[in-house]
Design a protein around this motif. Structure first.
Motif, PDB file in Angstrom:
ATOM      1  N   PHE A  51       0.836  -1.207   0.000  1.00 59.93           N
ATOM      2  CA  PHE A  51       0.000   0.000   0.000  1.00 59.93           C
ATOM      3  C   PHE A  51       0.869   1.254   0.000  1.00 59.93           C
ATOM      4  O   PHE A  51       0.710   2.166  -0.812  1.00 59.93           O
ATOM      5  CB  PHE A  51      -0.894  -0.042   1.245  1.00 59.93           C
ATOM      6  CG  PHE A  51      -1.764   1.178   1.435  1.00 59.93           C
ATOM      7  CD1 PHE A  51      -3.043   1.219   0.906  1.00 59.93           C
ATOM      8  CD2 PHE A  51      -1.304   2.276   2.163  1.00 59.93           C
ATOM      9  CE1 PHE A  51      -3.855   2.326   1.088  1.00 59.93           C
ATOM     10  CE2 PHE A  51      -2.106   3.385   2.340  1.00 59.93           C
ATOM     11  CZ  PHE A  51      -3.386   3.421   1.803  1.00 59.93           C
TER      12      PHE A  51
ATOM     13  N   THR B  81       3.438   1.518  -3.202  1.00 64.80           N
ATOM     14  CA  THR B  81       2.707   1.925  -4.409  1.00 64.80           C
ATOM     15  C   THR B  81       2.371   3.410  -4.319  1.00 64.80           C
ATOM     16  O   THR B  81       2.574   4.172  -5.272  1.00 64.80           O
ATOM     17  CB  THR B  81       1.404   1.112  -4.554  1.00 64.80           C
ATOM     18  OG1 THR B  81       1.723  -0.271  -4.461  1.00 64.80           O
ATOM     19  CG2 THR B  81       0.733   1.381  -5.879  1.00 64.80           C
TER      20      THR B  81
ATOM     21  N   ASP C  87      -4.891   5.541  -5.839  1.00 66.14           N
ATOM     22  CA  ASP C  87      -5.799   4.466  -5.428  1.00 66.14           C
ATOM     23  C   ASP C  87      -6.158   3.537  -6.591  1.00 66.14           C
ATOM     24  O   ASP C  87      -6.350   2.336  -6.389  1.00 66.14           O
ATOM     25  CB  ASP C  87      -7.054   5.054  -4.780  1.00 66.14           C
ATOM     26  CG  ASP C  87      -6.782   5.425  -3.321  1.00 66.14           C
ATOM     27  OD1 ASP C  87      -5.730   5.013  -2.812  1.00 66.14           O
ATOM     28  OD2 ASP C  87      -7.606   6.138  -2.703  1.00 66.14           O
TER      29      ASP C  87
ATOM     30  N   ARG D 236      -3.289   1.205  -6.816  1.00 71.52           N
ATOM     31  CA  ARG D 236      -3.373   0.235  -5.716  1.00 71.52           C
ATOM     32  C   ARG D 236      -4.438  -0.816  -6.013  1.00 71.52           C
ATOM     33  O   ARG D 236      -4.229  -2.017  -5.822  1.00 71.52           O
ATOM     34  CB  ARG D 236      -3.740   0.941  -4.414  1.00 71.52           C
ATOM     35  CG  ARG D 236      -2.560   1.622  -3.767  1.00 71.52           C
ATOM     36  CD  ARG D 236      -3.026   2.442  -2.579  1.00 71.52           C
ATOM     37  NE  ARG D 236      -1.915   3.122  -1.951  1.00 71.52           N
ATOM     38  CZ  ARG D 236      -2.043   4.251  -1.254  1.00 71.52           C
ATOM     39  NH1 ARG D 236      -3.231   4.815  -1.118  1.00 71.52           N
ATOM     40  NH2 ARG D 236      -0.987   4.807  -0.704  1.00 71.52           N
TER      41      ARG D 236
ATOM     42  N   ILE E 259      -2.938  -4.449  -5.771  1.00 73.72           N
ATOM     43  CA  ILE E 259      -3.004  -5.076  -4.449  1.00 73.72           C
ATOM     44  C   ILE E 259      -4.319  -5.820  -4.271  1.00 73.72           C
ATOM     45  O   ILE E 259      -5.398  -5.238  -4.459  1.00 73.72           O
ATOM     46  CB  ILE E 259      -2.831  -4.008  -3.345  1.00 73.72           C
ATOM     47  CG1 ILE E 259      -1.524  -3.243  -3.569  1.00 73.72           C
ATOM     48  CG2 ILE E 259      -2.841  -4.660  -1.963  1.00 73.72           C
ATOM     49  CD1 ILE E 259      -1.365  -2.027  -2.703  1.00 73.72           C
TER      50      ILE E 259
END
Lengths: 306, 240
Positions: free
Chosen positions: A106, A109, A258, A261, A265
């Motif tokens: 998190f 990135t 985001d 991410r 992720i």
């Protein structure tokens, strides 16, 4: 002393150019030198210089570490070291990681994607002021310089992404199809960055002091962009006024971070994205890209004069 | 008057050109009036020398002709895109000579293919590989003469409609100076009009047929090179 001067006497200059010379120029098809071409023509000329843009970007990227002993290895080492520092400060000391799953991926990135925007914007402020010699010696569309600087940062991002892949694999996040979503996310971000670099280049060429203010502006922007904390956690509930929450969520940097991410992720689910995140990311890219280009072009003939 | 002008093809028309610079030093900004109302018409096939003391506005005027600075007042009209023989600014000292040849060529507006085709000629002309394989070393390892030779070779690799040459370019040893003089003559033959800024009056009278004398931003004299140089020298002597 007597001179056989045939030059025009420094007599009161006429208000406009003498009509006979303008007519002579028109008769022989001469065009005004240094006049700003129209937008389509300008775009065409910039496209004609694309090889210069990429060569200039690559040259700068290579020259950057050419004196270091470890040479080009620094391209990957620099982002890795950056991520380590941020992990210790925000993960271990300040414990912002509480409540965030997979905190290392998190954070890393976030740092890399944020760095892409911040360094492109910062580079934009220097694209013209740092190349006055070039601007004053050679003729080319000046937009080539901020664009080349943005391309250099994009190349740098590729190195960061290689480092990121290693880190993600170490943290148990392995490549899967959703990683491909990072391409449109970063592509939109690159367009947004380039537009902003063009804007900053024009502003800084007029007011060089902006370069001094940028580090502060960028740091503030970073702290509100959810680089080391989760925007979706912060805006959950009624803790903050609605307007502030909307501003945090629609902040372009936060959107690009985001979205990347979300692509990379596992545990970062679509629920953590604001609604219409992709539309927002595309809108910002279009606005900054087109707006920045037009804004830069409007002052084309003034660059290098001050 | 217009008819006399029309007899030959004009390549550059400067019409009452004024150029101002904004100079910042700390918090004060000053306007410098570098060129104050210069008018001239240059024609195809002319080689024009620009003379005048330091700071008289010669280089600034050329930059306006090249379209690099926009006149504050007045207009410059040109045929084609005039180019300044200056590529120094695009080169990077930390890069090898061969990469600088590519970068410099692209900066001057050559295509990748043109650069590839002319690459060997540029390196050979500069003579940097005469004593070892210097083209694969960073430019910061070159002697100042070598770097200057490479810069000139890159700059002179392309032909131009209107060409402007600053004398500072002609550097290097005697052999290279001979080669570069020959190359300038070649460029003159292919270019429509050549402008030459020089403090060496012999160079001006030898290579130019016409000269412009600038003093404090105004055009003091415009005429046959020999006459203008003579008048300028008389003026310079009187000042001593």
């Amino acid at each position: 002393m007597t001179l056989t001067a045939t030059s025009p006497a420094p007599a009161p200059a006429p208000a406009g150019p003498a009509p006979d010379l303008a007519a002579l120029a028109a008769r022989h098809g001469l065009v005004e030198s240094g006049a700003r071409p129209c937008l389509p023509e300008y775009t065409r000329r910039l496209w004609g210089r694309r090889h210069f843009v990429t060569a200039f970007a690559t040259a700068r990227l290579t020259a950057q570490y050419s004196r270091a002993r470890l040479g080009q290895l620094w391209q990957v080492m620099t982002p890795l070291l950056n991520a380590t520092v941020y992990y210790f400060v925000f993960g271990v000391l300040l414990r912002t990681k509480e409540g965030v799953r997979d905190f290392v991926p998190f954070l890393v990135t976030g740092v890399f994607v944020w760095t892409f925007t911040s360094s492109t914007v910062l580079a934009g402020t220097r694209a013209l002021t740092g190349n006055l010699g070039l601007v004053r010696a050679l003729h080319f569309p000046r937009a080539a310089l901020p664009v080349a600087y943005a391309v250099q940062q994009l190349q740098q991002l590729l190195f960061s992404m290689a480092a990121l892949t290693v880190i993600l694999c170490c943290c148990g996040q392995f490549p899967r199809p959703s990683w491909l979503l990072a391409l449109p996310a970063l592509g939109l971000q690159a367009t947004f960055n380039t537009g902003l670099a063009l804007v900053m280049a024009r502003l800084a060429s007029r007011t060089p002091d902006i370069a001094q203010l940028m580090p502060f502006a960028l740091r503030t922007w970073m702290y509100v962009s959810g680089v080391m904390w989760s925007v979706s956690h912060a805006v959950r509930g009624d803790k903050m006024p609605h307007l502030v929450a909307v501003a945090l969520e629609w902040n372009p940097a936060a959107l690009y971070i985001d979205l990347t991410r979300f692509a990379l992720i596992d545990s970062f689910a679509a629920g953590q994205l604001p609604p219409y995140a992709w539309a927002g990311a595309a809108g910002w890219a279009l606005l900054a890209g087109v707006g920045g280009f037009v804004f830069f072009w409007q002052a084309e003939e003034t660059y290098g004069r001050g | 008057m217009a008819d006399a002008y029309d007899a030959r093809t004009p390549t550059v028309i400067a019409d009452d050109v004024h150029i101002t610079y904004r100079v910042h030093s700390g918090r004060t900004a000053r306007e410098v009036h570098a060129v104050k109302g210069v008018t001239f018409v240059a024609h195809k096939g002319e080689a024009i020398g620009l003379i005048g003391s330091n700071g008289s506005g010669k280089s600034t005027l050329l930059k306006a002709v090249a379209g690099l600075i926009r006149p504050a007042r007045g207009r410059v009209y040109t045929r084609g895109q005039p180019s300044l023989l200056g590529v120094n600014a695009a080169l990077m000292n930390d890069l090898t000579g061969e990469r600088n040849v590519v970068l410099g060529g692209l900066a001057m507006g050559m295509t990748r293919r043109q650069v590839r085709e002319r690459y060997q000629r540029i390196v050979d002309f500069s003579g940097i590989d005469d004593k070892g394989d210097f083209s694969t070393l960073p430019m910061r390892t070159y002697s100042s003469g070598m770097a200057a030779r490479l810069r000139f070779s890159i700059a002179a690799a392309r032909s131009h409609d209107v060409l402007m040459i600053d004398e500072a370019l002609a550097t290097g040893d005697a052999a290279f100076q001979r080669r570069s003089k020959a190359r300038i003559a070649e460029l003159r033959a292919t270019a429509g009009t050549v402008f030459l800024v020089s403090h060496h009056h012999r160079t001006v009278t030898e290579t130019c047929d016409r000269a412009l004398w600038l003093e404090a931003g105004t055009l003091r004299m415009d005429g046959p090179a020999a006459d203008v140089v003579a008048a300028y020298e008389a003026h310079a002597k009187a000042k001593k």
